[in-house]
Design a protein around this motif. Structure first.
Motif, PDB file in Angstrom:
ATOM      1  N   GLY A  26      -1.835  -0.176   8.670  1.00 50.55           N
ATOM      2  CA  GLY A  26      -2.708  -1.100   7.970  1.00 50.55           C
ATOM      3  C   GLY A  26      -3.760  -1.792   8.819  1.00 50.55           C
ATOM      4  N   THR A  27      -4.764  -2.359   8.144  1.00 47.17           N
ATOM      5  CA  THR A  27      -5.840  -3.053   8.843  1.00 47.17           C
ATOM      6  C   THR A  27      -5.357  -4.347   9.485  1.00 47.17           C
ATOM      7  N   SER A  47      -5.963   2.622   9.237  1.00 47.14           N
ATOM      8  CA  SER A  47      -7.042   1.666   8.975  1.00 47.14           C
ATOM      9  C   SER A  47      -8.335   2.224   9.523  1.00 47.14           C
ATOM     10  N   THR A  88       0.832  -1.216   0.000  1.00 46.66           N
ATOM     11  CA  THR A  88       0.000   0.000   0.000  1.00 46.66           C
ATOM     12  C   THR A  88       0.864   1.262   0.000  1.00 46.66           C
ATOM     13  N   TYR A  93     -14.573   2.455   6.892  1.00 49.91           N
ATOM     14  CA  TYR A  93     -14.771   1.903   5.550  1.00 49.91           C
ATOM     15  C   TYR A  93     -16.230   1.495   5.355  1.00 49.91           C
ATOM     16  N   TYR A 152      -7.934  -5.824   4.813  1.00 51.27           N
ATOM     17  CA  TYR A 152      -8.248  -4.419   4.486  1.00 51.27           C
ATOM     18  C   TYR A 152      -9.409  -4.285   3.495  1.00 51.27           C
TER      19      TYR A 152
END
Length: 426
Positions: A102-103, A124, A39, A152, A187
């Motif tokens: 990050g997730t 995240s 990413t 999200y 993610y």
């Protein structure tokens, strides 16, 4: 013992005391960045903004007179490396807070953070991180996890509301078809169930998901599957780099679909690289304005940017501006902690609960107001949806393309979601 020995011993004692005082005069912060991993396309501007913001904070007096000692590490988007770094940060000179990424790694660290009482404001936005007490029954308690912006899941809910209106406005017959696209990874999968459930509630036909990797590649096969499925609205769950490959391949295959992306799936750099294939993509923007926008707080963002670009000439994408907001929220939580018992992790976490509809000082008109409580870490339920507009060739400098209007981020709609209990934690 001779005079010389005594003097030497005294000097050594003074040096040790001085080093100890120096260590105490600093506040340790862990910074997890992805500059080289899956990413890194969006991790690089985000990580740079975090580093710049804390450098700017130190330049302007630090936290209650103490400098921030920021340990920035490129972990390459690898969970084992994140865990190893966390072990370092949680022992010895224990950090007061972490700026995470990050997730997969944030979720892996959630239990450790709670045990060690170290707050982590990460990149995240997984809804599982929004339930501090675990009261939703859908995620384990995450009392020390924070992020700036909508989750999200809430973002895709808002996008689907827009899509339902869009379908109706176009007077199309029958049920619109929706498909989730992305890597089989924590993610992109984070909002999958929430999006598909929302789509069903809104009357969409939900198609089987289409998988494509986080890395750029040839996704012609996925585009042919997308075309044959008859999908009308497709959610892109990956970061921009691989989404660009999909958008280009689908453009070449003449796929007639409305793409909607997650927050990391589209930005100015992606629009430049994808060219006309990115035209029309819908995505959420975390900040009230993009780089160069008309807002009092943009002056602060520009000063922060000069920490790594003294010329002030570099155009900063949306992820840079959002990261400045994230770091500035952390800065103010640290400020509060320093004045209320010291900058320990437990006090820093409490610092996030001290204000309602909160915009960091100096960031007015840039950061959207946020509210975190000990029972709900959804900082906002307001989602600003934007459309990427590309009106010509995108060769050349990004700053010039934005100035000419060849690339535009056009606001489409603001969705204020209710805090429905059934949406909590997923």
């Amino acid at each position: 013992m001779t005079i010389k020995t005594l003097l030497g011993t005294a000097s050594l004692a003074l040096m040790i005391a001085g080093a100890s005082a120096s260590a105490q005069a600093q506040i340790a912060i862990g910074h997890l960045a992805d500059y080289s991993g899956g990413t890194s396309d969006v991790g690089t501007p985000y990580g740079q903004a975090v580093a710049d913001t804390f450098a700017w904070v130190n330049k302007n007096g630090g936290i209650d007179g103490k400098k921030l000692e920021v340990d920035t590490n490129d972990y390459g988007y690898q969970v084992p490396r994140a865990i190893a770094l966390y072990k370092k940060w949680s022992s010895g000179n224990k950090v007061a807070a972490i700026m995470g990424w990050g997730t997969a790694d944030t979720e892996a660290l959630t239990g450790f953070l709670a045990n060690d009482k170290i707050p982590d404001i990460s990149g995240s936005y997984a809804a599982a991180l929004t339930d501090p007490e675990g009261s939703s029954g859908k995620a384990k308690p995450a009392p020390y996890n924070f992020f700036y912006g909508p989750s999200y899941s809430d973002a895709v809910r808002a996008e689907l509301m827009w899509a339902a209106e869009d379908w109706k406005a176009k007077g199309k017959p029958g049920k619109p078809k929706f498909v989730h696209m992305g890597a089989n990874h924590p993610y992109p999968n984070a909002p999958k169930a929430a999006g598909e459930a929302m789509a069903k509630d809104l009357g969409f036909e939900v198609l089987p998901p289409l998988v494509f990797a986080l890395a750029p590649g040839d996704y012609s096969a996925q585009c042919l599957s997308l075309k044959s499925s008859g999908a009308n609205y497709a959610y892109l769950g990956n970061t921009a780099a691989s989404n660009i490959s999909v958008m280009k391949a689908c453009k070449a295959a003449s796929v007639d679909v409305q793409f909607m992306s997650n927050v990391w799936g589209m930005d100015e750099n992606a629009a430049k690289t994808a060219g006309d294939a990115a035209d029309g993509v819908i995505f959420p923007l975390r900040t009230a304005v993009a780089w160069g926008g008309s807002a009092p707080g943009m002056k602060t963002v520009e000063e922060i940017s000069k920490m790594s670009d003294p010329s002030g000439n570099v155009y900063r994408p949306v992820h840079y501006v959002a990261a400045v907001c994230s770091a500035m929220y952390m800065k103010e939580a640290l400020d509060w902690a320093a004045k209320n018992g010291g900058a320990t992790g437990e006090n820093v976490a409490k610092g996030f609960y001290q204000k309602k509809d909160w915009v960091p000082a100096g960031m007015e008109g840039v950061c959207n107001p946020s509210t975190w409580t000990a029972k709900d870490h959804r900082g906002t339920m307001k989602i600003d949806l934007y459309r990427a507009k590309v009106s010509g060739p995108t060769d050349g400098d990004l700053k010039d393309l934005i100035a000419k209007g060849t690339i535009k981020l056009e606001k489409v709609k603001t969705v204020d979601l209710p805090r429905k209990p059934e949406w909590f934690g997923w």
